[in-house]
Design a protein around this motif. Sequence first.
Motif, PDB file in Angstrom:
ATOM      1  N   PRO A  19       0.216  13.093  -0.168  1.00  0.00           N
ATOM      2  CA  PRO A  19      -0.601  13.190   0.927  1.00  0.00           C
ATOM      3  C   PRO A  19      -1.628  14.110   0.955  1.00  0.00           C
ATOM      4  O   PRO A  19      -1.500  14.975   0.185  1.00  0.00           O
ATOM      5  CB  PRO A  19       0.465  13.487   2.151  1.00  0.00           C
ATOM      6  N   PRO A  20      -2.761  13.964   1.603  1.00  0.00           N
ATOM      7  CA  PRO A  20      -3.023  12.731   2.759  1.00  0.00           C
ATOM      8  C   PRO A  20      -3.602  11.394   1.915  1.00  0.00           C
ATOM      9  O   PRO A  20      -3.267  10.454   2.506  1.00  0.00           O
ATOM     10  CB  PRO A  20      -3.928  13.451   3.592  1.00  0.00           C
ATOM     11  N   TYR A  21      -4.269  11.552   0.663  1.00  0.00           N
ATOM     12  CA  TYR A  21      -4.849  10.278   0.415  1.00  0.00           C
ATOM     13  C   TYR A  21      -3.637   9.265  -0.194  1.00  0.00           C
ATOM     14  O   TYR A  21      -4.363   7.892  -0.415  1.00  0.00           O
ATOM     15  CB  TYR A  21      -5.548  10.568  -1.075  1.00  0.00           C
ATOM     16  N   SER A  22      -2.487   9.524  -0.403  1.00  0.00           N
ATOM     17  CA  SER A  22      -1.482   8.661  -0.758  1.00  0.00           C
ATOM     18  C   SER A  22      -1.281   7.400   0.601  1.00  0.00           C
ATOM     19  O   SER A  22      -0.567   6.518   0.472  1.00  0.00           O
ATOM     20  CB  SER A  22      -0.173   9.072  -1.059  1.00  0.00           C
ATOM     21  N   ALA A  23      -1.573   7.805   1.675  1.00  0.00           N
ATOM     22  CA  ALA A  23      -1.388   7.035   3.096  1.00  0.00           C
ATOM     23  C   ALA A  23      -2.394   6.001   2.973  1.00  0.00           C
ATOM     24  O   ALA A  23      -2.365   5.087   3.919  1.00  0.00           O
ATOM     25  CB  ALA A  23      -1.478   8.000   4.149  1.00  0.00           C
ATOM     26  N   TYR A  24      -3.391   5.812   2.007  1.00  0.00           N
ATOM     27  CA  TYR A  24      -4.316   5.010   2.220  1.00  0.00           C
ATOM     28  C   TYR A  24      -4.398   3.830   1.149  1.00  0.00           C
ATOM     29  O   TYR A  24      -3.770   4.280   0.013  1.00  0.00           O
ATOM     30  CB  TYR A  24      -5.990   5.551   2.105  1.00  0.00           C
ATOM     31  N   ALA A  25      -4.372   2.458   1.325  1.00  0.00           N
ATOM     32  CA  ALA A  25      -3.779   1.516   0.477  1.00  0.00           C
ATOM     33  C   ALA A  25      -4.835   0.536   0.482  1.00  0.00           C
ATOM     34  O   ALA A  25      -5.644   0.087   1.104  1.00  0.00           O
ATOM     35  CB  ALA A  25      -2.433   0.961   0.879  1.00  0.00           C
ATOM     36  N   GLN A  26      -5.061  -0.054  -0.889  1.00  0.00           N
ATOM     37  CA  GLN A  26      -5.555  -1.263  -1.013  1.00  0.00           C
ATOM     38  C   GLN A  26      -4.841  -2.643  -0.366  1.00  0.00           C
ATOM     39  O   GLN A  26      -3.807  -2.448  -0.648  1.00  0.00           O
ATOM     40  CB  GLN A  26      -6.338  -1.308  -2.530  1.00  0.00           C
ATOM     41  N   VAL A  27      -5.549  -3.588  -0.106  1.00  0.00           N
ATOM     42  CA  VAL A  27      -4.927  -4.621   0.710  1.00  0.00           C
ATOM     43  C   VAL A  27      -5.433  -5.828  -0.213  1.00  0.00           C
ATOM     44  O   VAL A  27      -6.699  -6.096  -0.237  1.00  0.00           O
ATOM     45  CB  VAL A  27      -5.115  -4.844   2.118  1.00  0.00           C
ATOM     46  N   ILE A  28      -4.549  -6.670  -0.863  1.00  0.00           N
ATOM     47  CA  ILE A  28      -4.946  -7.957  -1.392  1.00  0.00           C
ATOM     48  C   ILE A  28      -4.326  -8.981  -0.599  1.00  0.00           C
ATOM     49  O   ILE A  28      -3.288  -9.344  -0.587  1.00  0.00           O
ATOM     50  CB  ILE A  28      -4.686  -7.865  -2.913  1.00  0.00           C
ATOM     51  N   GLN A  69      -0.387  -8.143  -0.170  1.00  0.00           N
ATOM     52  CA  GLN A  69      -0.004  -6.804  -0.869  1.00  0.00           C
ATOM     53  C   GLN A  69      -0.703  -5.827  -0.544  1.00  0.00           C
ATOM     54  O   GLN A  69      -1.783  -5.816  -0.555  1.00  0.00           O
ATOM     55  CB  GLN A  69       0.132  -7.302  -2.264  1.00  0.00           C
ATOM     56  N   VAL A  70       0.011  -4.635  -0.650  1.00  0.00           N
ATOM     57  CA  VAL A  70      -0.650  -3.574  -0.506  1.00  0.00           C
ATOM     58  C   VAL A  70      -0.343  -2.581  -1.454  1.00  0.00           C
ATOM     59  O   VAL A  70       0.859  -2.599  -2.056  1.00  0.00           O
ATOM     60  CB  VAL A  70      -0.107  -2.771   1.020  1.00  0.00           C
ATOM     61  N   ILE A  71      -1.125  -1.708  -1.928  1.00  0.00           N
ATOM     62  CA  ILE A  71      -1.016  -0.802  -3.242  1.00  0.00           C
ATOM     63  C   ILE A  71      -1.405   0.714  -2.398  1.00  0.00           C
ATOM     64  O   ILE A  71      -2.726   1.048  -2.743  1.00  0.00           O
ATOM     65  CB  ILE A  71      -1.743  -1.531  -4.259  1.00  0.00           C
ATOM     66  N   PRO A  72      -0.599   1.423  -2.157  1.00  0.00           N
ATOM     67  CA  PRO A  72      -0.887   2.764  -1.484  1.00  0.00           C
ATOM     68  C   PRO A  72      -1.263   3.759  -2.745  1.00  0.00           C
ATOM     69  O   PRO A  72      -0.711   3.682  -3.948  1.00  0.00           O
ATOM     70  CB  PRO A  72       0.455   3.148  -0.925  1.00  0.00           C
TER      71      PRO A  72
END
Length: 233
Positions: A19-28, A69-72
């Motif tokens: 954290p904190p950047y691990s809370a943001y995710a790519q969405v496909i 799919q999300v990739i945190p």
Amino acid sequence: MAIIDSDDRVVVPAATDTPPYSAYAQVISLFPDGTLSQGTATMISPYDLLTSAHDIYDKGYGGYAEKVQVIPGRMGDVLPYGIHEVIKFSTKNTWRDTNASANELSLSDYGVITVNSAIGYVTGWIDYAMVNDLTDTIGSTFSSIGYPTDKGGELLHVGVGTVDRVEGEVFYFEDDLDVMLGQGGSPLIVNNQNENYIVGLVSDQLIGADENGVLAFSKTSFDVITQMLVNAD
């Protein structure tokens, strides 16, 4: 969408596996007509992420995405938390209303997606909030974090901007806060007493050629998001 003057977006300055950047995710997202799209989402609870509605429902592509799919915390080929399947979508009814006006749609472009494991306990999550008087934010500096496709789409970037004006439920940035494809669903972050809060969301519908508009959370949108979380549980 616009890059205004010089591009102020940079790769996030710290590791994305904590954290904190691990809370943001790519969405496909894969839509019924075969369209594959990419956006950004943010963990807001152990199971749930906040994103734009257009990342999960687009009537032009056939409605709700068939697979999301999300990739945190993704950074290139590094996927510190793996890939997670979305098992539930929530959007505001107005977003799916074929009779809704352009303005109604622009103020409804947000949604909640739920994954099949409580990854938020390891990635951390960001609280969402609303500003009671949006005009008080004029001159304030916010940041937005996401996965811009013009930068390759797989590296988490952060940009900053100062609110120049507010109209209705929209923050406008006339000379900064650069936004491009892939950043749909990116949160607008304010830091208050060393805590980060999401107070708005990047939406394609609010972006012009010479300024970038970001949806500001009102009591209405705040309450709708809260109800989406209740329904997800």
